[in-house]
Motif scaffolding. Structure first.
Motif, short mmCIF file in Angstrom:
data_model
loop_
_atom_site.label_atom_id
_atom_site.label_comp_id
_atom_site.label_asym_id
_atom_site.label_seq_id
_atom_site.Cartn_x
_atom_site.Cartn_y
_atom_site.Cartn_z
N ASP A 124 4.79 -4.74 -3.87
CA ASP A 124 3.57 -3.94 -4.00
C ASP A 124 3.47 -2.78 -3.04
O ASP A 124 3.04 -1.70 -3.42
CB ASP A 124 2.32 -4.83 -3.91
CG ASP A 124 2.28 -5.60 -2.60
OD1 ASP A 124 1.24 -6.20 -2.30
OD2 ASP A 124 3.28 -5.60 -1.86
N GLN A 125 3.87 -2.98 -1.77
CA GLN A 125 3.68 -1.90 -0.82
C GLN A 125 4.61 -0.73 -1.08
O GLN A 125 4.20 0.43 -1.06
CB GLN A 125 3.91 -2.39 0.60
CG GLN A 125 2.84 -3.34 1.07
CD GLN A 125 3.20 -3.93 2.42
OE1 GLN A 125 4.36 -4.10 2.74
NE2 GLN A 125 2.20 -4.22 3.20
N LEU A 126 5.87 -1.03 -1.29
CA LEU A 126 6.84 0.05 -1.46
C LEU A 126 6.51 0.93 -2.65
O LEU A 126 6.48 2.16 -2.52
CB LEU A 126 8.26 -0.54 -1.58
CG LEU A 126 9.39 0.50 -1.60
CD1 LEU A 126 9.33 1.36 -0.37
CD2 LEU A 126 10.73 -0.19 -1.70
N PRO A 127 6.25 0.36 -3.81
CA PRO A 127 5.87 1.24 -4.92
C PRO A 127 4.60 2.03 -4.60
O PRO A 127 4.48 3.18 -5.00
CB PRO A 127 5.64 0.29 -6.10
CG PRO A 127 6.27 -0.98 -5.72
CD PRO A 127 6.32 -1.05 -4.24
N ALA A 128 3.67 1.38 -3.89
CA ALA A 128 2.43 2.10 -3.57
C ALA A 128 2.73 3.30 -2.69
O ALA A 128 2.18 4.38 -2.89
CB ALA A 128 1.45 1.16 -2.88
N ILE A 129 3.62 3.12 -1.71
CA ILE A 129 3.97 4.24 -0.82
C ILE A 129 4.65 5.34 -1.63
O ILE A 129 4.30 6.52 -1.52
CB ILE A 129 4.91 3.78 0.31
CG1 ILE A 129 4.17 2.80 1.23
CG2 ILE A 129 5.42 4.96 1.10
CD1 ILE A 129 5.03 2.24 2.33
N ILE A 130 5.63 4.94 -2.41
CA ILE A 130 6.37 5.94 -3.17
C ILE A 130 5.45 6.69 -4.11
O ILE A 130 5.53 7.91 -4.24
CB ILE A 130 7.53 5.27 -3.95
CG1 ILE A 130 8.53 4.71 -2.97
CG2 ILE A 130 8.18 6.26 -4.89
CD1 ILE A 130 9.67 3.98 -3.62
N TYR A 131 4.55 5.97 -4.75
CA TYR A 131 3.64 6.63 -5.66
C TYR A 131 2.71 7.58 -4.93
O TYR A 131 2.43 8.68 -5.40
CB TYR A 131 2.84 5.57 -6.44
CG TYR A 131 2.14 6.13 -7.64
CD1 TYR A 131 0.77 6.34 -7.65
CD2 TYR A 131 2.87 6.48 -8.77
CE1 TYR A 131 0.15 6.87 -8.75
CE2 TYR A 131 2.25 7.00 -9.88
CZ TYR A 131 0.88 7.19 -9.86
OH TYR A 131 0.27 7.73 -10.95
N TRP A 132 2.25 7.17 -3.76
CA TRP A 132 1.36 8.05 -2.99
C TRP A 132 2.11 9.32 -2.63
O TRP A 132 1.56 10.42 -2.67
CB TRP A 132 0.90 7.33 -1.71
CG TRP A 132 -0.17 8.07 -0.99
CD1 TRP A 132 -1.50 7.87 -1.09
CD2 TRP A 132 0.01 9.14 -0.05
NE1 TRP A 132 -2.19 8.76 -0.28
CE2 TRP A 132 -1.29 9.55 0.37
CE3 TRP A 132 1.10 9.81 0.49
CZ2 TRP A 132 -1.51 10.56 1.29
CZ3 TRP A 132 0.89 10.84 1.40
CH2 TRP A 132 -0.40 11.20 1.78
N LEU A 133 3.39 9.15 -2.27
CA LEU A 133 4.16 10.32 -1.86
C LEU A 133 4.38 11.29 -3.00
O LEU A 133 4.64 12.47 -2.77
CB LEU A 133 5.51 9.89 -1.28
CG LEU A 133 5.44 9.16 0.07
CD1 LEU A 133 6.81 8.70 0.50
CD2 LEU A 133 4.84 10.08 1.12
N MET A 134 4.31 10.81 -4.22
CA MET A 134 4.56 11.72 -5.34
C MET A 134 3.34 12.57 -5.67
O MET A 134 3.42 13.51 -6.42
CB MET A 134 4.99 10.94 -6.59
CG MET A 134 6.37 10.33 -6.45
SD MET A 134 7.03 9.83 -8.03
CE MET A 134 6.57 8.12 -8.02
#
Lengths: 270, 337, 362
Positions: free
Chosen positions: B179-189
């Motif tokens: 959950d955290q990693l996709p959330a970070i990546i998505y935020w960065l996009m």
């Protein structure tokens, strides 16, 4: 307004560029600085303009030491015409010159109609009004030089510093610019310029400052300072100096050419 | 003078165009809303009107679409203004808002907050604070670098920026991949999906505090493009203006990245588009950049939330639209008026 | 002159529009009451203490994320009007078409956070349900989403141990107490049975197990990690690391470390190196590989051991205990699996499908 420099010294690290330079340029005078490449003319100018602050000695404009002055105060006293301008963005000639009026306008506003009139007048005076809407990068380097001069004019400062203003100009423009400069001087401007042409310097200047190895080799009216020895000392070139028109004009001819010509005329007279 | 008046009209025209697109954007969305309902809801705020629409419709319009539209405009405006300003004070047509590491810092702040499972507002706040901190560090270190101040700033920006990028990668490494990693990546996009009135209230102050001085100082930016020496000789306090521009730009960039994630290309491309339309004079260029940026970002966000069911991240869209457009711009022969 | 007038007119028009918009913006609060005849509402307190008003009769629900999606599919598939995440293609084998093709709304938890609020509003659910372990900010986040789309949202806490309780609460909420009871009993039964088997094996008999994932097989799930719950429960997880970096990551280690641990048995996640490890000389050094005691975690439609850590893990418990302690776990693998698939996926699992699922797992 006068420029007085006393014992000005400047070092770039270990390198002593300027060594105790002293001279004065009085109001309404054109002072030409002569000297070989790299002798420190640009450094001298940058000190006088207040762009280099780490110098020793004293520089006064109209009697005021520039040490305490801020950028805006300096700009009201002295304006700069650089030799080259490498633009990151292309502006119209009009806008370029308009920028010179910035010091008279508050930080949050832009120059208005008053300043626009000054620009038009300056362009008119230098004969480049037709370039008004042209892009700066698209005009010839000679025309660019005139634009930079116009920009300095609208700053309305009594002193102008011009770094090799005629180097890029054709002969006609060189004479035109110097004539214009002379006319400004007669209106009371104090102008200090650097030049590589002893002939023109002699013709137009009121005073000459000769620099060699960072030190003053001679300073004063051109008739007194100019000599064949001086030219040799400055440029390592032996010349024959001829005086014309009641010493209003002096011409330097490389010695080897002069000698050859003299020999040839001797032969032809036989 | 002719060119001047023409440019003023163009800027006014951009303003009108923006308003038109804003109004139209209210009608766009997956939730079906008719133009009549939009008008009705809008007018009902002024005059008493018989409610002929569902409650849900009004909620969608006010709580979902409105914040996004406003924020899209603000973010686009800020990023373009900052890009244009930086291009001027750094005398570099390739300058962009993240040249001093503001985005890298914000990314790290957000990643850190996501790692610690913070609420979405805390993530925004963290991104904002780290963004400010990063630029502060960049400025501080640049003062220690001898030589031309512009070079020092850019070098410092590269170094500190990449430090924070590396730190963000470290955060990604230790984050939970479910959950955290996709959330970070998505935020960065980059996304405005979570935009709400809270985000607007938060971002409005730094954005206004930043944009206003930039607009007021825009004539002086022209002079700064002439180079440090010539500017100083014309009476401009170069260091003070540059510092002011940096502070203001950092406020706007930090606020923008904090609420919307990393969105690139807007700060680089839009000012150049504006230059093609109104020229290089910041008097018209800056307002034109602000308005064009708002229009662009609004259009991009409309695509983001309407094209597919799932949201398309804004950073991806701006790159896909911005990069080819930039190439097109640069290959056309740009004649200065 | 003419141009000036047009601009002025346009400006006035748009100015009035701006004013209108600004006034909208000023008041973003609650819309004026319910025009439609009110549905009966009841008060419900969710697992983090939030008091939410929900309809008395609930027929339309959406999950907040993948974890909730799996749970809700098991209990009330016909009430689902949307999915958090698209089902994977192999799920089509097990799921009914109508559930497979529900609209995808995106997830705001456990994933990208790419939920499309308007889409949610469009499918018009009565309730948004979040199931799982509560984040610290969950009350805030759920309130935020509720306010935006004007749909109530609740959180039901559920861990491996308390899944049964969670089902009962859900059953009460959705008016499906009977169906919920069946699922709750199943969860509690499997959980306690797993505990018994582990206890029976005892400390000494606990198999030394390593759970490897990743495309190189070097990402191990360490002891104490969120994702190692089952492994820790039924075996001796040899992957002991000092810093379990954040709850639930895998730890990337090198082969040397694995050799040091030298587990008796290895289970590989799906998409890991189960196929190639036999031919890989580096791995041959391990006891487990030499003796052929390595297996792959079954998956379909979800990984039985977690990822996501939802009810699918019960399948993992059933499988792992049988794998490790066949004597104590003396139930029929197929029967148990079919039972799970019927209850949770509403799918009649054939023997063929079962055999395929566990082909590499025993």
């Amino acid at each position: 307004m006068s420029i007085t420099v006393n014992d000005l010294s400047f070092n770039f690290g270990q390198n002593r560029v300027l060594k105790e330079i002293s001279f004065t340029a009085r109001g309404g005078e054109l002072l030409s600085v002569l000297g070989p490449n790299g002798v420190g003319k640009t450094t001298l100018f940058r000190c006088i303009l207040g762009l280099l602050r780490g110098y020793r000695g004293q520089i006064c404009l109209g009697g005021t030491d520039i040490k305490g002055l801020g950028a805006a105060e300096m700009a009201r006293l002295i304006a700069y015409v650089p030799q080259f301008h490498y633009p990151s963005f292309n502006y119209s000639v009009f806008d370029m010159v308009l920028m010179g009026t910035s010091v008279h306008v508050s930080a949050f506003s832009r120059p208005g109609r008053e300043q626009a009139k000054l620009v038009d007048a300056a362009l008119e005076r230098l004969g480049i009004s037709q370039l008004k809407e042209r892009g700066f990068t698209r005009i010839s380097s000679g025309e660019q030089q005139l634009v930079l001069l116009a920009r300095a004019l609208v700053q309305e400062s009594p002193i102008l510093v011009m770094d090799e203003p005629t180097s890029n100009l054709d002969y006609g423009n060189q004479v035109r610019v110097l004539t214009e400069v002379k006319s400004l001087v007669s209106e009371g401007y104090t102008i200090i310029q650097s030049t590589h042409s002893p002939d023109l310097a002699f013709m137009f200047s009121d005073r000459v400052l000769a620099l060699k190895d960072g030190a003053v080799l001679g300073c004063g009216p051109p008739e007194e300072v100019f000599s064949e020895e001086l030219i040799y000392a400055l440029y390592g070139m032996r010349v024959k100096m001829e005086s014309l028109y009641y010493d209003r004009v002096r011409v330097c001819i490389p010695k080897h050419i002069a000698d050859k010509a003299a020999a040839a005329s001797l032969v032809s007279n036989l | 003078m002719e060119r001047d008046r023409r440019n003023t009209f163009i800027v006014a025209g951009l303003g009108i165009l923006l308003l038109v697109i804003v109004v139209l954007s209210f009608g766009l969305g997956r939730y079906p809303v008719s133009a009549g309902e939009v008008l009705g809801i809008a007018l009902s705020k002024i005059f008493p009107l018989e409610q002929f629409w569902a409650d849900r419709t009004e909620t969608v319009l006010l709580n979902i679409r409105f914040p996004r539209i406003i924020l899209a405009c603000l973010v686009g405006a800020c990023l373009s203004a900052t890009g244009a300003a930086y291009q001027g004070v750094f005398q570099n047509p390739m300058a962009a808002p993240d040249i001093l590491g503001a985005s890298a810092g914000a990314a790290f702040g957000a990643a850190l907050a996501i790692l610690n499972r913070c609420s979405s507002f805390t993530i925004t706040l963290s991104a904002f604070i780290f963004s400010l901190l990063t630029v502060f560090l960049v400025y501080y270190f640049s003062k220690k670098i001898k030589g031309k101040s512009i070079l020092g700033l850019i070098l410092s920006g590269i170094v500190v920026g990449s430090l924070f990028s590396a730190a963000t990668s470290l955060v990604k490494l230790v984050a939970d991949p479910t959950d955290q990693l996709p959330a970070i990546i998505y935020w960065l996009m980059g996304s405005l999906a979570g935009a709400g009135s809270r985000e607007i209230k938060f971002a409005l102050i730094p954005m206004t505090l930043g944009l206003l001085p930039l607009l007021l100082l825009r004539w002086r930016m022209n002079v700064l493009t002439m180079g440090d020496d010539e500017s100083r000789a014309m009476g401009i306090n170069v260091n003070r203006i540059r510092l002011t521009v940096i502070i203001c730009s950092t406020l706007t960039t930090a606020a923008s990245v904090a609420v919307s994630g990393m969105i690139g290309w807007v700060g680089l491309v839009i000012p150049h588009v504006a230059r093609k339309i109104v020229g290089n004079n910041y008097h018209h260029l800056l307002p034109a950049s602000v308005l064009s940026g708002a229009i662009f970002m609004l259009l991009v966000d409309n695509v983001s939330r309407n094209l597919l069911t799932a949201e398309i991240p804004l950073g991806i869209l701006t790159a896909f639209i911005g990069a080819p457009f930039f190439i097109y711009l640069m290959t056309r022969r740009g004649e200065y008026s | 002159m003419f141009r000036r007038k047009t601009v002025a007119a346009a400006a006035v028009l748009t100015l009035s529009l701006i004013v209108a918009l600004l006034l909208i913006g000023g008041c973003g609060g609650d819309p004026a009451g319910d025009p439609a005849a009110g549905q009966e509402k009841v008060a419900f307190t969710d697992s983090v203490g939030r008091e939410v008003e929900v309809p008395a009769e609930i027929t339309r629900i959406v999950p907040s994320g993948t974890m909730a999606q799996i749970v809700l599919l098991s209990l009330a598939p016909d009430k689902l009007v949307g999915l958090a995440e698209r089902w994977s293609p192999d799920a089509a084998e097990y799921l009914d078409e109508q559930y497979y093709n529900l609209p995808v709304l995106g997830q705001f938890y456990g994933g990208k956070g790419d939920h499309n609020l308007e889409e949610i509003a469009r499918v018009d659910p009565q309730l948004i349900i979040d199931v799982g372990e509560p984040k610290p900010s969950i009350a805030d986040d759920l309130d935020g989403i509720s306010a935006k789309v004007d749909i109530p949202a609740v959180h039901i806490t559920a861990t491996l141990e308390t899944m049964g309780e969670a089902y009962r609460i859900l059953g009460e909420l959705l008016g499906m107490e009977e169906e919920a009871a069946v699922l709750a009993d199943y969860c509690e039964e499997v959980y306690s049975r797993t505990q018994e088997i582990a206890a029976a094996a005892g400390e000494a008999g606990a198999a030394k197990l390593l759970y490897c994932t990743g495309d190189k097989g070097l990402n191990v799930i360490p002891r104490g990690s969120f994702h190692a719950e089952i492994v820790d429960l039924v075996s001796d997880n040899v992957a002991v690391v000092e810093e379990t970096a954040s709850k639930g990551t895998d730890n990337a280690v090198d082969l040397e470390q694995i050799l040091l641990w030298d587990p008796e048995m290895i289970i590989f996640g799906p998409d890991s190196i189960y196929d190639t490890v036999a031919g890989d000389t580096k791995w041959q050094e391990l006891t487990a590989v030499k003796e052929g005691r390595y297996y792959e975690v079954p998956a379909g439609p979800y990984n039985w051991m977690g990822f996501p850590p939802s009810v699918n893990r019960y399948m993992g418990m059933v499988w792992l205990t049988k794998l490790l302690y066949p004597a104590e776990a003396a139930y029929d693998g197929y029967a148990e699996t079919a039972r799970y698939y019927k209850l949770f996926y509403h799918c009649e699992l054939t023997e063929e499908q079962y055999t395929e699922l566990v082909a590499r797992s025993f």
